[in-house]
Design an enzyme around this catalytic site. Sequence first.
Site, short mmCIF file in Angstrom:
data_model
loop_
_atom_site.label_atom_id
_atom_site.label_comp_id
_atom_site.label_asym_id
_atom_site.label_seq_id
_atom_site.Cartn_x
_atom_site.Cartn_y
_atom_site.Cartn_z
N GLY A 74 0.85 -1.19 0.00
CA GLY A 74 0.00 0.00 0.00
C GLY A 74 0.88 1.23 0.00
CD GLN A 79 3.40 5.84 2.59
OE1 GLN A 79 2.42 5.28 2.10
NE2 GLN A 79 4.34 5.18 3.22
CB CYS A 121 5.11 2.52 7.68
SG CYS A 121 4.71 4.00 6.74
CG LEU A 122 6.48 1.06 1.67
CD1 LEU A 122 5.88 1.33 0.31
CD2 LEU A 122 7.57 0.00 1.58
CG HIS A 163 -0.64 1.36 6.98
ND1 HIS A 163 0.18 0.99 8.02
CD2 HIS A 163 0.11 2.13 6.16
CE1 HIS A 163 1.39 1.51 7.82
NE2 HIS A 163 1.37 2.20 6.68
CD GLU A 164 -1.20 2.64 2.45
OE1 GLU A 164 -0.73 3.79 2.34
OE2 GLU A 164 -0.50 1.70 2.84
#
Length: 198
Positions: A74, A79, A121-122, A163-164
């Site tokens: 995601g 981000q 998380c990225l 999350h997104e």
Amino acid sequence: MTTMPDKLTSSEPASAAATETPQATSAAGKIYPIVKYGDPILEKPGAPVKKFDAELEELAEDMFASMYAAQGVGLAAPQIGKSLRLAVVDVTGGKNPEAKIVLANPEIIHAEGEVREEEGCLSIPGFRGYVLRPQFVTIKAQNAKGEAFEIRGENLLARAFCHEIDHLNGILFLQHLSMLKRDLIKRKIKKLRKQGEW
């Protein structure tokens, strides 16, 4: 959002490579560098998507390309440095083209059940924590063409949606962790930043 811890370690070189070549393009689209924790854009709510055009469709494709390059499931527009209520999700990590979901202006309209799972998380590479999320969620959103739809997700898909959507509201998964765990991660990040590794 990232998948399992074993994949997380391999996402670090990918995001480092993306940082060196912000305009890298793949056949699927432009690969953006992932914005890391500490950037104020991650903590402010995104603006609603109002213009549904070819540019937005291209941005969504670039977001999928960036997400796959970083081995995530995601990715939210903040981000990649864009303060927009737009996210992409694919819990198959690109294995199934049918699983690609574009979410413009998404909202959770129903949630049930509770599951505590490890999440990453990225934008916070190398750190994970257990987060309590609904087991099932139904969301309403618009696709890249502006068409409204509802979709129900369970387990990993429900978690990715939550999350997104959190990202679009300026919330990071760290805010769901205990104060102790959160402070520990923040201290480690501060140290990495001092060493020039963040």
